[in-house]
Design an enzyme around this catalytic site. Structure first.
Site, PDB file in Angstrom:
ATOM      1  N   SER A   2       0.826  -1.215   0.000  1.00 16.02           N
ATOM      2  CA  SER A   2       0.000   0.000   0.000  1.00 16.02           C
ATOM      3  C   SER A   2       0.858   1.262   0.000  1.00 16.02           C
ATOM      4  CB  SER A   2      -0.911   0.018   1.222  1.00 16.02           C
ATOM      5  OG  SER A   2      -1.761  -1.103   1.237  1.00 16.02           O
TER       6      SER A   2
HETATM    7  N1  SAH Z   1      -0.521  -4.931   3.855  1.00 12.86           N
HETATM    8  C1  SAH Z   1       0.055  -5.395   2.633  1.00 12.86           C
HETATM    9  C2  SAH Z   1      -0.959  -5.309   1.518  1.00 12.86           C
HETATM   10  C3  SAH Z   1      -0.762  -6.348   0.507  1.00 12.86           C
HETATM   11  S1  SAH Z   1      -2.023  -6.377  -0.744  1.00 12.86           S
HETATM   12  C4  SAH Z   1       1.284  -4.580   2.271  1.00 12.86           C
HETATM   13  O1  SAH Z   1       1.276  -3.374   2.512  1.00 12.86           O
HETATM   14  O2  SAH Z   1       2.216  -5.139   1.712  1.00 12.86           O
HETATM   15  C5  SAH Z   1      -3.251  -7.389  -0.004  1.00 12.86           C
HETATM   16  C6  SAH Z   1      -2.850  -8.789   0.332  1.00 12.86           C
HETATM   17  O3  SAH Z   1      -4.015  -9.474   0.778  1.00 12.86           O
HETATM   18  C7  SAH Z   1      -2.303  -9.617  -0.834  1.00 12.86           C
HETATM   19  O4  SAH Z   1      -1.040 -10.091  -0.503  1.00 12.86           O
HETATM   20  C8  SAH Z   1      -3.325 -10.742  -0.994  1.00 12.86           C
HETATM   21  O5  SAH Z   1      -2.748 -11.976  -1.393  1.00 12.86           O
HETATM   22  C9  SAH Z   1      -3.902 -10.827   0.392  1.00 12.86           C
HETATM   23  N2  SAH Z   1      -5.222 -11.454   0.492  1.00 12.86           N
HETATM   24  C10 SAH Z   1      -6.275 -11.355  -0.346  1.00 12.86           C
HETATM   25  N3  SAH Z   1      -7.317 -12.064   0.117  1.00 12.86           N
HETATM   26  C11 SAH Z   1      -6.919 -12.640   1.291  1.00 12.86           C
HETATM   27  C12 SAH Z   1      -7.545 -13.489   2.254  1.00 12.86           C
HETATM   28  N4  SAH Z   1      -8.808 -13.907   2.120  1.00 12.86           N
HETATM   29  N5  SAH Z   1      -6.830 -13.873   3.324  1.00 12.86           N
HETATM   30  C13 SAH Z   1      -5.549 -13.468   3.498  1.00 12.86           C
HETATM   31  N6  SAH Z   1      -4.904 -12.667   2.617  1.00 12.86           N
HETATM   32  C14 SAH Z   1      -5.578 -12.244   1.533  1.00 12.86           C
END
Ligand code: SAH
Length: 214
Positions: free
Chosen positions: A62
C-alpha cells in the site's frame, strides 16, 4: 544518515504529516521502519514515493499514506492484540508490531507470507504470528482482538471479523466493488457496532469465503 533514512523522513513529513496524521508513535515508526526492504531490490529507490508498488503475485504494498491512515484509525496505545488480513510484503505488519503488543497476520499466498516472515526477522520484528490461509474467516482461536485491519478490498464486511472484535475494538476495512472502495471503521460498543466512513480508496481483492470468489 543514509539516503534511505533521509527519504523516509521526507516521506513522513510530506506525505503523512502534511496530510494531517499527528500520532507521534506512528510517525516515529514510519520514520524508522526500512520500507525499501519489503520490496524487490529493483524498486528500492521508489519505495518512499507517494504510491503503491508491485510485490509480485499480482499484489501490491500500500501507499505509505494509506498505511498511516489505516493504522491511525486503530488508535493503538501499545497494549493491543491486532489481527491483520493480507500480510503481503509485511510492511504494514511491521508498523503495527511497533505500535501494539502482538500482531496476528494472515496471507492467502504462501510465497508472500514466507518472504514477509524473512524480512520481518531481518528487521527485528518478533511480536508477530504469520499464518497462511483465508483471512476473511478471521483467526477464531486467537479472538477477541482489540484491532482488526483488512488490507484488501471486500464486497461487504466479513461477518466473522465483526464477531472476533472485542469490546471497544476497532475494525478498519475497505468495502466496495473491485475498482473502488470506501474505507470503513467499525467500533464495537457492547452489542452496538458504530460505523464511520473514512473516505475512498482502492485495494486489490480480498479473495475468500467472505470476500470475492477466486
Ligand atoms: N498490507 C500489505 C498489503 C498487501 S495487498 C502490504 O502493505 O504489503 C493485499 C494482500 O491481501 C495480498 O497479498 C493478498 O494476497 C492478500 N489477500 C487477499 N485475500 C486474502 C484473504 N482472504 N486472506 C488473506 N490474505 C488475503
Amino acid at each position: 544518515m543514509n539516503d534511505y533514512a533521509l527519504s523516509r523522513r521526507r516521506m513522513v513529513q510530506e506525505q503523512i504529516q502534511a496530510r494531517g496524521i499527528r500520532d507521534e508513535r506512528l510517525l516515529k515508526a514510519m520514520t524508522e521502519v526500512p520500507r525499501h526492504l519489503f520490496v524487490d531490490e529493483a524498486l528500492w529507490t521508489q519505495a518512499y514515493n507517494d504510491h503503491p508498488l508491485a510485490i509480485g503475485e499480482g499484489q501490491t504494498i500500500s501507499q505509505p499514506y494509506m498505511v498511516a491512515l489505516m493504522t491511525d484509525a486503530l488508535g493503538l496505545t501499545g497494549k493491543e492484540r491486532v489481527l491483520e488480513i493480507g500480510t503481503g510484503s509485511g510492511y504494514q505488519t511491521a508498523i503495527l508490531a511497533r505500535l501494539c503488543d502482538w500482531v496476528f497476520s494472515i496471507e492467502r499466498l504462501t510465497p508472500l507470507s514466507r518472504r514477509a516472515q524473512r524480512v520481518l526477522e531481518q528487521v527485528g520484528v518478533f511480536n508477530v504470528n504469520l499464518r497462511v490461509g483465508d483471512g476473511s474467516k478471521g483467526w477464531p482461536e486467537e479472538a477477541p482482538f482489540d484491532g482488526i485491519m483488512v488490507t484488501a478490498g471486500a464486497p461487504e464486511i466479513p461477518q466473522p471479523l465483526l464477531q472476533q472484535l472485542g469490546e471497544g475494538g476497532r475494525l478498519v476495512v475497505p468495502v466496495g466493488d473491485r475498482y473502488l472502495q470506501t474505507l470503513y471503521r467499525v467500533t464495537r460498543r457492547g452489542q452496538e457496532l458504530v460505523k464511520e466512513d473514512l473516505g475512498g480508496c482502492r485495494f486489490v481483492d480480498l479473495v475468500g469465503q467472505y470476500g470475492w470468489k477466486a
